[in-house]
Design a protein around this motif. Structure first.
Motif, PDB file in Angstrom:
ATOM      1  N   MET A   1       0.838  -1.198   0.000  1.00 22.26           N
ATOM      2  CA  MET A   1       0.000   0.000   0.000  1.00 22.26           C
ATOM      3  C   MET A   1       0.875   1.251   0.000  1.00 22.26           C
ATOM      4  SD  MET A   1      -2.808  -0.822   2.936  1.00 22.26           S
ATOM      5  CE  MET A   1      -3.768  -2.324   2.957  1.00 22.26           C
ATOM      6  N   ASN A   2       0.374   2.300  -0.637  1.00 16.91           N
ATOM      7  CA  ASN A   2       1.074   3.586  -0.526  1.00 16.91           C
ATOM      8  C   ASN A   2       0.661   4.245   0.806  1.00 16.91           C
ATOM      9  OD1 ASN A   2      -1.341   5.152  -0.872  1.00 16.91           O
ATOM     10  ND2 ASN A   2      -1.105   5.070  -3.087  1.00 16.91           N
ATOM     11  N   ASP A   3       1.271   5.374   1.121  1.00 12.04           N
ATOM     12  CA  ASP A   3       1.005   6.027   2.406  1.00 12.04           C
ATOM     13  C   ASP A   3      -0.478   6.321   2.615  1.00 12.04           C
ATOM     14  OD1 ASP A   3       3.685   5.986   3.139  1.00 12.04           O
ATOM     15  OD2 ASP A   3       4.048   8.067   2.575  1.00 12.04           O
ATOM     16  N   ASP A   4      -1.149   6.863   1.596  1.00 12.21           N
ATOM     17  CA  ASP A   4      -2.569   7.207   1.729  1.00 12.21           C
ATOM     18  C   ASP A   4      -3.429   5.966   1.931  1.00 12.21           C
ATOM     19  OD1 ASP A   4      -2.087   9.936   1.511  1.00 12.21           O
ATOM     20  OD2 ASP A   4      -2.367   9.939  -0.671  1.00 12.21           O
ATOM     21  N   GLN A   5      -3.111   4.888   1.238  1.00 17.14           N
ATOM     22  CA  GLN A   5      -3.872   3.643   1.413  1.00 17.14           C
ATOM     23  C   GLN A   5      -3.680   3.087   2.820  1.00 17.14           C
ATOM     24  OE1 GLN A   5      -2.019   1.680  -1.933  1.00 17.14           O
ATOM     25  NE2 GLN A   5      -3.910   1.784  -3.150  1.00 17.14           N
ATOM     26  N   ARG A   6      -2.438   3.150   3.328  1.00 13.73           N
ATOM     27  CA  ARG A   6      -2.197   2.683   4.694  1.00 13.73           C
ATOM     28  C   ARG A   6      -2.907   3.569   5.706  1.00 13.73           C
ATOM     29  NH1 ARG A   6       2.736   2.653   3.104  1.00 13.73           N
ATOM     30  NH2 ARG A   6       3.467   4.064   4.744  1.00 13.73           N
ATOM     31  N   TYR A   7      -2.948   4.863   5.442  1.00 11.43           N
ATOM     32  CA  TYR A   7      -3.666   5.790   6.326  1.00 11.43           C
ATOM     33  C   TYR A   7      -5.145   5.396   6.410  1.00 11.43           C
ATOM     34  CZ  TYR A   7      -5.686  10.140   8.132  1.00 11.43           C
ATOM     35  OH  TYR A   7      -6.383  11.056   8.878  1.00 11.43           O
TER      36      TYR A   7
ATOM     37  N   VAL B   1       1.319   8.113  10.897  1.00 14.18           N
ATOM     38  CA  VAL B   1       0.312   7.061  10.762  1.00 14.18           C
ATOM     39  C   VAL B   1       0.841   5.902   9.931  1.00 14.18           C
ATOM     40  CG1 VAL B   1      -2.010   6.500   9.956  1.00 14.18           C
ATOM     41  CG2 VAL B   1      -1.561   8.720  11.032  1.00 14.18           C
ATOM     42  N   PHE B   2       0.946   4.734  10.587  1.00 16.02           N
ATOM     43  CA  PHE B   2       1.251   3.458   9.958  1.00 16.02           C
ATOM     44  C   PHE B   2       2.529   3.472   9.121  1.00 16.02           C
ATOM     45  CE2 PHE B   2      -1.282  -0.323   7.950  1.00 16.02           C
ATOM     46  CZ  PHE B   2      -0.247  -1.187   8.246  1.00 16.02           C
TER      47      PHE B   2
ATOM     48  N   ALA C   1       8.788   3.467   4.414  1.00 12.16           N
ATOM     49  CA  ALA C   1       7.942   4.652   4.301  1.00 12.16           C
ATOM     50  C   ALA C   1       7.534   5.138   5.691  1.00 12.16           C
ATOM     51  CB  ALA C   1       6.698   4.332   3.472  1.00 12.16           C
ATOM     52  N   ALA C   2       7.672   6.438   5.914  1.00 18.22           N
ATOM     53  CA  ALA C   2       7.408   7.029   7.228  1.00 18.22           C
ATOM     54  C   ALA C   2       5.929   7.148   7.557  1.00 18.22           C
ATOM     55  CB  ALA C   2       8.057   8.404   7.317  1.00 18.22           C
TER      56      ALA C   2
END
Length: 133
Positions: free
Chosen positions: A16-22, A103-104, A109-110
């Motif tokens: 997942m990209n950052d937004d998907q993980r969020y 977040v996550f 990826a941070a």
């Protein structure tokens, strides 16, 4: 209330990209009413973003937090925080201390950096909508 996390779930999160993980994080935390941090004998672990922002990293499951606890963080243990405690204590405390939420984060990826109130608003919107996507 925790849930079972299998290897397929972990592999999917890594893709997942950052937004998907969020979004995944908001969905899982709202559904199970808890989130996870890492702690050691000194308290909650924090990190500094590339922009020099102090952050507290959070995850939707203990296993994701454990996967982050390597190298300098290898002595850390996952600790659950209920959504109720997050809302009543952590949001205002983090705002007072001018901390952000990471977040996550995953290995490479941070995660998404947000204000504590912004994350709480996302939880509130999700709960109000009643959706479980």
């Amino acid at each position: 209330m925790s849930y079972t996390l299998n290897d397929a779930d972990k592999a999917a999160a890594e893709k997942m990209n950052d937004d998907q993980r969020y979004n995944h994080f908001v969905n899982k935390v709202t559904e199970h009413e808890q989130l996870w941090i890492l702690t050691d004998e000194h308290g909650c672990m924090m990190l500094t973003s590339d922009d020099d922002e102090d952050c507290i990293p959070v995850w939707p499951h203990a296993d994701y937090a454990k996967a982050w606890a390597v190298d300098d963080w290898s002595e850390c243990k996952p600790e659950a925080i209920t959504l109720k405690v997050w809302q009543s204590r952590w949001v205002s405390g983090m705002e007072d201390d001018e901390l952000l939420v990471a977040v996550f984060p995953i290995t490479d990826a941070a995660g998404v950096l947000v204000e504590p109130r912004e994350l709480q608003d996302a939880f509130d919107r999700k709960k109000k909508s009643g959706r479980k996507d």
